[in-house]
Design a protein around this motif. Structure first.
Motif, PDB file in Angstrom:
ATOM      1  N   ALA A 119       0.871  -1.183   0.000  1.00 12.27           N
ATOM      2  CA  ALA A 119       0.000   0.000   0.000  1.00 12.27           C
ATOM      3  C   ALA A 119       0.905   1.228   0.000  1.00 12.27           C
ATOM      4  N   ALA A 120       1.053   1.866  -1.145  1.00  4.20           N
ATOM      5  CA  ALA A 120       2.062   2.919  -1.301  1.00  4.20           C
ATOM      6  C   ALA A 120       1.558   4.312  -0.940  1.00  4.20           C
ATOM      7  N   GLU A 121       0.290   4.592  -1.185  1.00  5.73           N
ATOM      8  CA  GLU A 121      -0.201   5.966  -1.063  1.00  5.73           C
ATOM      9  C   GLU A 121      -0.160   6.472   0.382  1.00  5.73           C
ATOM     10  N   GLY A 122      -0.651   5.674   1.313  1.00  4.65           N
ATOM     11  CA  GLY A 122      -0.688   6.095   2.715  1.00  4.65           C
ATOM     12  C   GLY A 122       0.688   6.380   3.291  1.00  4.65           C
ATOM     13  N   PRO A 123       1.645   5.423   3.200  1.00  3.79           N
ATOM     14  CA  PRO A 123       2.980   5.677   3.741  1.00  3.79           C
ATOM     15  C   PRO A 123       3.672   6.881   3.106  1.00  3.79           C
ATOM     16  N   PHE A 124       3.484   7.070   1.798  1.00  5.85           N
ATOM     17  CA  PHE A 124       4.093   8.233   1.153  1.00  5.85           C
ATOM     18  C   PHE A 124       3.477   9.517   1.688  1.00  5.85           C
ATOM     19  N   ALA A 125       2.149   9.558   1.788  1.00  6.75           N
ATOM     20  CA  ALA A 125       1.460  10.755   2.289  1.00  6.75           C
ATOM     21  C   ALA A 125       1.900  11.079   3.716  1.00  6.75           C
ATOM     22  N   GLU A 126       2.030  10.059   4.543  1.00  7.74           N
ATOM     23  CA  GLU A 126       2.445  10.272   5.934  1.00  7.74           C
ATOM     24  C   GLU A 126       3.879  10.785   6.011  1.00  7.74           C
ATOM     25  N   ALA A 127       4.763  10.192   5.186  1.00  8.88           N
ATOM     26  CA  ALA A 127       6.163  10.627   5.187  1.00  8.88           C
ATOM     27  C   ALA A 127       6.276  12.070   4.717  1.00  8.88           C
ATOM     28  N   LEU A 128       5.496  12.429   3.708  1.00  6.99           N
ATOM     29  CA  LEU A 128       5.539  13.788   3.184  1.00  6.99           C
ATOM     30  C   LEU A 128       4.964  14.777   4.199  1.00  6.99           C
ATOM     31  N   ALA A 129       3.886  14.399   4.863  1.00  7.08           N
ATOM     32  CA  ALA A 129       3.267  15.271   5.863  1.00  7.08           C
ATOM     33  C   ALA A 129       4.223  15.521   7.034  1.00  7.08           C
ATOM     34  N   ALA A 130       4.969  14.498   7.425  1.00  9.21           N
ATOM     35  CA  ALA A 130       5.909  14.646   8.538  1.00  9.21           C
ATOM     36  C   ALA A 130       7.025  15.633   8.216  1.00  9.21           C
ATOM     37  N   LEU A 131       7.321  15.780   6.932  1.00  8.59           N
ATOM     38  CA  LEU A 131       8.377  16.700   6.499  1.00  8.59           C
ATOM     39  C   LEU A 131       7.853  18.123   6.313  1.00  8.59           C
ATOM     40  N   ARG A 132       6.524  18.301   6.399  1.00 11.19           N
ATOM     41  CA  ARG A 132       5.901  19.610   6.178  1.00 11.19           C
ATOM     42  C   ARG A 132       4.946  19.939   7.333  1.00 11.19           C
ATOM     43  N   PRO A 133       5.468  19.983   8.570  1.00  6.33           N
ATOM     44  CA  PRO A 133       4.584  20.214   9.725  1.00  6.33           C
ATOM     45  C   PRO A 133       3.864  21.557   9.605  1.00  6.33           C
ATOM     46  N   GLY A 134       2.587  21.533   9.963  1.00  2.00           N
ATOM     47  CA  GLY A 134       1.795  22.756   9.923  1.00  2.00           C
ATOM     48  C   GLY A 134       1.161  23.051   8.582  1.00  2.00           C
ATOM     49  N   LEU A 135       1.504  22.264   7.553  1.00  3.78           N
ATOM     50  CA  LEU A 135       0.934  22.476   6.229  1.00  3.78           C
ATOM     51  C   LEU A 135      -0.118  21.403   5.945  1.00  3.78           C
ATOM     52  N   PRO A 136      -1.100  21.704   5.114  1.00  4.77           N
ATOM     53  CA  PRO A 136      -2.134  20.709   4.810  1.00  4.77           C
ATOM     54  C   PRO A 136      -1.529  19.471   4.156  1.00  4.77           C
ATOM     55  N   GLU A 137      -2.071  18.311   4.526  1.00  2.00           N
ATOM     56  CA  GLU A 137      -1.594  17.060   3.921  1.00  2.00           C
ATOM     57  C   GLU A 137      -2.122  16.951   2.497  1.00  2.00           C
ATOM     58  N   LEU A 138      -1.235  16.630   1.574  1.00  3.31           N
ATOM     59  CA  LEU A 138      -1.637  16.504   0.175  1.00  3.31           C
ATOM     60  C   LEU A 138      -2.317  15.164  -0.072  1.00  3.31           C
ATOM     61  N   PRO A 139      -3.433  15.156  -0.785  1.00  5.99           N
ATOM     62  CA  PRO A 139      -4.010  13.872  -1.212  1.00  5.99           C
ATOM     63  C   PRO A 139      -3.060  13.202  -2.197  1.00  5.99           C
ATOM     64  N   VAL A 140      -2.956  11.891  -2.082  1.00  6.76           N
ATOM     65  CA  VAL A 140      -2.009  11.125  -2.901  1.00  6.76           C
ATOM     66  C   VAL A 140      -2.742  10.013  -3.630  1.00  6.76           C
ATOM     67  N   ARG A 141      -2.438   9.869  -4.909  1.00  4.45           N
ATOM     68  CA  ARG A 141      -2.946   8.747  -5.693  1.00  4.45           C
ATOM     69  C   ARG A 141      -1.772   8.077  -6.400  1.00  4.45           C
ATOM     70  N   SER A 142      -2.012   6.900  -6.974  1.00  2.00           N
ATOM     71  CA  SER A 142      -0.935   6.179  -7.643  1.00  2.00           C
ATOM     72  C   SER A 142      -1.427   5.569  -8.946  1.00  2.00           C
ATOM     73  N   GLU A 143      -0.480   5.366  -9.867  1.00  2.00           N
ATOM     74  CA  GLU A 143      -0.780   4.831 -11.191  1.00  2.00           C
ATOM     75  C   GLU A 143       0.480   4.197 -11.749  1.00  2.00           C
ATOM     76  N   ASN A 144       0.303   3.286 -12.675  1.00  3.21           N
ATOM     77  CA  ASN A 144       1.430   2.649 -13.348  1.00  3.21           C
ATOM     78  C   ASN A 144       2.252   3.689 -14.108  1.00  3.21           C
ATOM     79  N   GLU A 145       3.569   3.596 -14.012  1.00  3.58           N
ATOM     80  CA  GLU A 145       4.428   4.627 -14.608  1.00  3.58           C
ATOM     81  C   GLU A 145       4.346   4.666 -16.124  1.00  3.58           C
ATOM     82  N   ALA A 146       4.199   3.525 -16.784  1.00  3.79           N
ATOM     83  CA  ALA A 146       4.100   3.531 -18.245  1.00  3.79           C
ATOM     84  C   ALA A 146       2.801   4.203 -18.692  1.00  3.79           C
ATOM     85  N   ASN A 147       1.713   3.995 -17.960  1.00  2.09           N
ATOM     86  CA  ASN A 147       0.454   4.667 -18.279  1.00  2.09           C
ATOM     87  C   ASN A 147       0.623   6.181 -18.225  1.00  2.09           C
TER      88      ASN A 147
END
Length: 431
Positions: free
Chosen positions: A202-230
């Motif tokens: 499950a990639a989206e949640g851990p990435f969103a949490e890691a990014l939010a931890a690096l940007r304290p006080g800022l809104p958490e960005l919604p994250v989605r995922s897709e195949n890179e070739a697409n």
């Protein structure tokens, strides 16, 4: 009145009902009636997209383009100016009678999108503005193979956080992040990414949490995922040099071989979202074992590591190895040229089957294939010429082409976020 009974402003159309309701005469509406707010939101999107597609235009030009009255367009433009989606400047003359109009453009500041491509040997991050312009680009070459997924996603989040800082300096406000990942992606989960060694991640949640931890006080960005070739194929469609071509097969050459099919301007995802895994088409049943568990996959002949090894270059050297392969081939090194010819042959065989099945107008080769196309193209074109039954793929047809330098998975990912904004700007106003 053809069965349509009108009372006041309400029109009821008889003759279509849900199954089982015919006897009672009750009807089930197909969808809710659009209210005034819904119509306005739709028209705001229409006007914003019209300005974006034109590059620069006037209110009168928008009115002509979208078929709304000038008064309606002016009201919608004012709202888009107030909410920061459009900007205006100067005077422009239409050559027609009347006062000159101000020039409208999509804003170069404000709402933006961020795309994050995580691949086996690099992470690429891109921020694009509403016009789709690449405004921030960071690439780090990293060995992500076999590294725990959380660590890889944390690495990617750190690079993304730096990109967001650069975006903020340009007064850009990304409103969402799109991950571009190699492998089978479904509902935010990487079902299988053999070259990363990921299964059911499950990639989206851990990435969103890691990014939010690096940007304290800022809104958490919604994250989605897709195949890179697409996403790379979508970037080619939106930013590449395909002209009128709207149906094409895209191949992304990296450690693995990714594929995507665009038909009439729409991405073909398949019943479960897994279409395009062309790298795992078997070209030799008794060939080398593949990380996917099969044998003789195209990836084992035309993937980056296999291609470098066949040319006598360390298969783990990544971009440096590809540059060395190109240098050797240009110098006429026999082993390098032979390795590329064999890879081109295998590519051509697999591509000819795909062309026979889907009948695209072109095949676009991206990733490492783009600089190597002069050596891959002749054998691949020979196979296509001999195996495509339509007769539309002779060697000189020009249907096999390199991807655009302006199109890649990270940019396609960022642009996908922006397209959501263009579809409903009201949802992203303010912030």
């Amino acid at each position: 009145m053809n069965g349509n009974h009108t009372t006041g402003n309400n029109t009821h159309v008889h003759g279509t009902s849900a199954p089982g309701n015919h006897a009672s005469g009750h009807h089930t509406p197909l969808e809710r009636k659009a209210d005034r707010e819904t119509v306005r939101r739709h028209n705001l999107s229409l006007v914003l997209r019209a300005v974006r597609e034109a590059g620069e235009t006037t209110r009168a030009g928008v009115s002509t383009r979208v078929g709304l009255t000038r008064a309606a367009v002016s009201s919608l433009v004012e709202q888009l100016l107030e909410t920061g989606f459009l900007s205006e400047s100067g005077k422009t003359f239409s050559g027609q009678a009347g006062r000159p109009g101000t020039a409208l453009k999509v804003a170069r500041t404000g709402v933006a999108g961020i795309g994050v491509e995580v691949n086996v040997d690099y992470v690429s991050v891109c921020v694009v503005d509403l016009a789709g312009t690449d405004r921030v680009r960071l690439v780090e070459h990293l060995d992500n193979s076999g590294v725990p997924p959380d660590q890889v996603l944390d690495r990617a989040a750190r690079i993304a956080a730096r990109a967001l800082e650069s975006a903020a300096e340009q007064e850009l406000r990304p409103v969402g992040a799109q991950l571009a990942l190699p492998g089978l992606i479904s509902a935010g989960t990487v079902r299988q990414a053999p070259n990363l060694g990921w299964t059911q991640v499950a990639a989206e949640g851990p990435f969103a949490e890691a990014l939010a931890a690096l940007r304290p006080g800022l809104p958490e960005l919604p994250v989605r995922s897709e195949n890179e070739a697409n996403l790379a194929a979508l970037a080619e469609l939106w930013f590449g040099g395909l002209g009128q071509v709207r149906s094409f097969l895209y191949l992304s050459g990296e450690i693995g071989v990714g594929g995507a099919l665009v038909l009439d301007g729409e991405l073909l995802r398949g019943a479960h979202g897994f279409a395009g895994e062309i790298g795992h088409v078997v070209v030799s049943a008794d060939g080398p074992e593949c990380r996917c568990g099969s044998r003789g996959c195209l990836e084992q002949y035309a993937g980056q590591s296999a291609l470098l090894r066949a040319a006598g270059i360390d298969g783990t050297t990544g971009a440096q190895g590809v540059a060395e392969l190109e240098r050797r081939a240009a110098a006429g090194d026999e082993r390098a040229v032979t390795a590329l010819a064999e890879a081109g042959l295998m590519l051509g065989r697999v591509l000819s089957g795909a062309v026979n099945l889907f009948d695209p107008d072109a095949v676009v080769l991206g990733g490492i294939y783009r600089p190597l196309l002069p050596w891959l193209s002749p054998p691949a074109s020979e196979e296509l010429s001999g195996r495509v039954v339509s007769g539309l793929w002779p060697r000189d047809a020009g249907r096999l082409r390199a991807s655009s330098p302006a199109a890649d998975a990270a940019r396609g990912a960022a642009a996908l976020v922006v397209r959501d904004v263009l579809a409903d700007p009201v949802a992203y106003a303010g912030g």
